[in-house]
Design a protein around this motif. Structure first.
Motif, short mmCIF file in Angstrom:
data_model
loop_
_atom_site.label_atom_id
_atom_site.label_comp_id
_atom_site.label_asym_id
_atom_site.label_seq_id
_atom_site.Cartn_x
_atom_site.Cartn_y
_atom_site.Cartn_z
N ALA A 80 0.80 -1.28 0.06
CA ALA A 80 0.05 0.05 -0.09
C ALA A 80 0.87 1.13 -0.01
O ALA A 80 0.50 2.36 -0.68
CB ALA A 80 -0.98 0.02 1.22
N CYS A 81 2.04 1.20 0.59
CA CYS A 81 2.99 2.63 0.71
C CYS A 81 3.73 2.50 -0.08
O CYS A 81 4.77 3.45 -0.21
CB CYS A 81 3.35 2.65 2.37
N ARG A 82 4.21 1.30 -0.87
CA ARG A 82 5.32 1.23 -1.61
C ARG A 82 6.73 1.15 -1.19
O ARG A 82 7.64 1.74 -1.98
CB ARG A 82 5.30 2.18 -3.06
N LEU A 83 6.73 0.67 -0.04
CA LEU A 83 8.00 0.26 0.72
C LEU A 83 8.24 -1.06 0.90
O LEU A 83 7.38 -1.71 1.12
CB LEU A 83 7.93 1.16 2.22
N SER A 84 9.45 -1.54 0.76
CA SER A 84 9.52 -2.95 0.83
C SER A 84 9.51 -3.56 2.33
O SER A 84 9.96 -2.58 3.16
CB SER A 84 10.95 -3.57 0.18
N PRO A 85 8.90 -4.69 2.49
CA PRO A 85 9.17 -5.29 3.91
C PRO A 85 10.37 -5.07 4.78
O PRO A 85 10.45 -4.89 5.73
CB PRO A 85 8.81 -6.88 3.79
N LEU A 98 -0.41 4.90 6.99
CA LEU A 98 -0.14 4.87 5.59
C LEU A 98 0.65 6.53 4.89
O LEU A 98 1.53 6.49 4.39
CB LEU A 98 -1.05 4.52 4.65
N ARG A 99 0.09 7.40 5.68
CA ARG A 99 0.39 8.66 5.24
C ARG A 99 1.73 8.90 5.46
O ARG A 99 2.53 9.43 4.74
CB ARG A 99 -0.50 9.86 6.00
N GLN A 100 2.29 8.57 6.70
CA GLN A 100 3.88 9.00 7.11
C GLN A 100 4.55 7.79 6.28
O GLN A 100 5.67 8.29 5.71
CB GLN A 100 4.00 8.49 8.50
N ALA A 101 4.08 6.74 5.96
CA ALA A 101 4.75 5.91 5.42
C ALA A 101 5.17 6.25 3.67
O ALA A 101 6.13 6.08 3.36
CB ALA A 101 4.29 4.31 5.17
N ARG A 102 4.29 6.92 3.19
CA ARG A 102 4.37 7.34 1.86
C ARG A 102 5.18 8.71 1.86
O ARG A 102 6.06 8.85 0.92
CB ARG A 102 2.80 7.56 1.18
N CYS A 142 9.82 13.78 9.65
CA CYS A 142 8.63 13.33 10.21
C CYS A 142 8.20 13.72 11.30
O CYS A 142 7.14 13.68 11.66
CB CYS A 142 8.91 11.74 10.06
N ALA A 143 8.99 14.43 12.21
CA ALA A 143 8.72 14.87 13.51
C ALA A 143 8.12 16.22 13.38
O ALA A 143 7.79 16.62 14.46
CB ALA A 143 10.10 14.83 14.46
N MET A 144 8.20 16.91 12.38
CA MET A 144 8.03 18.49 12.35
C MET A 144 6.22 18.37 12.03
O MET A 144 5.81 17.44 11.32
CB MET A 144 8.53 19.02 11.21
N ASP A 145 5.55 19.61 12.07
CA ASP A 145 4.48 19.74 11.48
C ASP A 145 4.55 20.00 10.07
O ASP A 145 5.60 20.15 9.42
CB ASP A 145 3.78 20.96 12.27
N ALA A 146 3.31 20.05 9.41
CA ALA A 146 3.41 20.26 7.88
C ALA A 146 4.10 21.46 7.36
O ALA A 146 5.00 21.24 6.31
CB ALA A 146 1.99 20.37 7.41
N ASP A 147 3.85 22.94 8.05
CA ASP A 147 4.85 23.76 7.61
C ASP A 147 6.36 23.62 7.64
O ASP A 147 7.00 24.07 6.79
CB ASP A 147 4.49 25.14 8.29
N GLY A 148 6.63 23.09 8.97
CA GLY A 148 8.18 22.95 9.16
C GLY A 148 8.84 21.65 8.22
O GLY A 148 9.84 21.94 7.76
#
Length: 353
Positions: A12-17, A48-52, A71-77
């Motif tokens: 679903a996220c297009r990352l390998s296991p 899934l959102r973070q994984a993508r 990944c630890a930031m808000d959207a603007d950061g």
């Protein structure tokens, strides 16, 4: 909570296991549940959102350590951080593009650009024992063609760094060097430097040295690098590090297992993966050509500077009129825990005579 198996989540996220297992280990993307009996990982659909985002950033080529920060930031950061990262990529790509043109011109014997303007180097070198070490084991050299910094280690570290620099000094003499052959010449000189340090070590594995040097051809710089001394380029007010540390902590940063901030106090921060004089097969140095422009300023330095003075502060001080001594003084003001050496060189138009 809707859970997906690691296989379904990977699709679903297009990352390998395999990638998901690594990101779990690095605490970048932890599974929502791990079966206590089988150890099998399950992920929530909300992840899934973070994984993508991680997958997209990896496709951009962003290092794992920087992805963890984003990944630890808000959207603007996160958006600001991605813009800054891509600006660095574009600047570095522009440098490589110009270098590719130099190489194409050399190989074809033709130039589709304006004739190259011959430039000169204006240089200075400073080396200091620092405030803690009993002796200075750094060696520096600055001449019309050769710039070099070496940082020795072990009981004969001062002799090792001096031997490495001395093995390159002949490159500062003789006829003008051609850009096409300069890397081979530099590689041979570094091989001789490694042999000189190994002879000095005489089987003592505790003796060795880093070496970072630039060799000038009149329009291009050839870089050789081994260890954790560094070379920086200040261009149009922006600072670029043009070397990559051959150290244990840098490898951990590259793998996303350590942040740059954590590396400062890591107990293995002084351990090198490559050095001249190390026992066993000769370490392979980094070699590259660096396109030069009038107005560029280069800094070569030992880690006595970079361990205590952050890059942003280096950028500020390097932009000053006479930065070499100032950078050394800044390291000593921060405690001077190690020898500190700086070679600064400006690329300038020839002085009319």
């Amino acid at each position: 909570m809707d859970l997906l198996t690691i296989g379904a989540f990977a699709r679903a996220c297009r990352l390998s296991p395999k990638a998901l297992r690594l990101y779990d280990e690095l605490e970048l993307l932890r599974p929502a549940r791990v079966d206590p009996d089988t150890g099998y990982r399950y992920y929530a659909t909300a992840q899934l959102r973070q994984a993508r985002l991680v997958a997209w950033l990896r496709r951009l080529g962003m290092p794992l350590a920087e992805i963890r920060t984003v990944c630890a930031m808000d959207a603007d950061g996160a958006a600001r951080e991605i813009r800054a990262y891509w600006a660095r990529v574009e600047a570095e790509t522009a440098v490589r593009r110009d270098l590719a043109s130099v190489l194409v011109d050399h190989l074809t014997g033709e130039s589709r650009r304006e004739p190259a303007v011959m430039l000169e180097l204006r240089y200075s070198a400073h080396s200091d024992r620092g405030l803690v070490r009993p002796a200075n084991q750094d060696a520096v050299y600055a001449g019309p063609r050769l710039l070099a910094v070496a940082d020795g280690c072990g009981p004969a570290g001062a002799h090792a760094s001096s031997a490495a620099v001395e093995a390159l000094r002949f490159l500062d003499e003789g006829e003008e060097l051609a850009a096409g052959s300069v890397l081979n010449l530099l590689e041979d000189a570094v091989r001789s430097a490694d042999e000189a340090v190994q002879d000095l070590a005489d089987g003592d594995g505790d003796v060795g040295t880093t070496l970072t040097a630039l060799l000038w051809t009149g329009s291009t710089l050839a870089l050789v690098h081994i260890g954790d001394s560094r070379a920086y380029l200040l261009r149009d007010g922006a600072l670029f590090r043009i070397t990559h540390d051959h150290s244990v902590v840098q490898s951990l940063i590259d793998e996303g297992r350590l942040t740059p901030e954590e590396a400062v106090s890591h107990p293995q921060r002084a351990l090198l993966l490559k050095a001249l004089g190390a026992p066993g097969p000769a370490a392979v140095p980094d070699l590259r050509l660096q396109e030069a422009r009038a107005g560029d300023r280069y800094l070569l330095c030992s880690d006595g500077l970079t361990r205590v003075v952050p890059d942003e502060r280096i950028r500020e001080l390097l932009a000053a009129e006479d930065p070499g001594r100032t950078l050394v003084d800044e390291a000593n003001a921060a405690g001077g825990p190690d020898n500190v050496s700086c070679v600064v060189a400006d690329v300038v138009l020839p002085t009319r005579r």
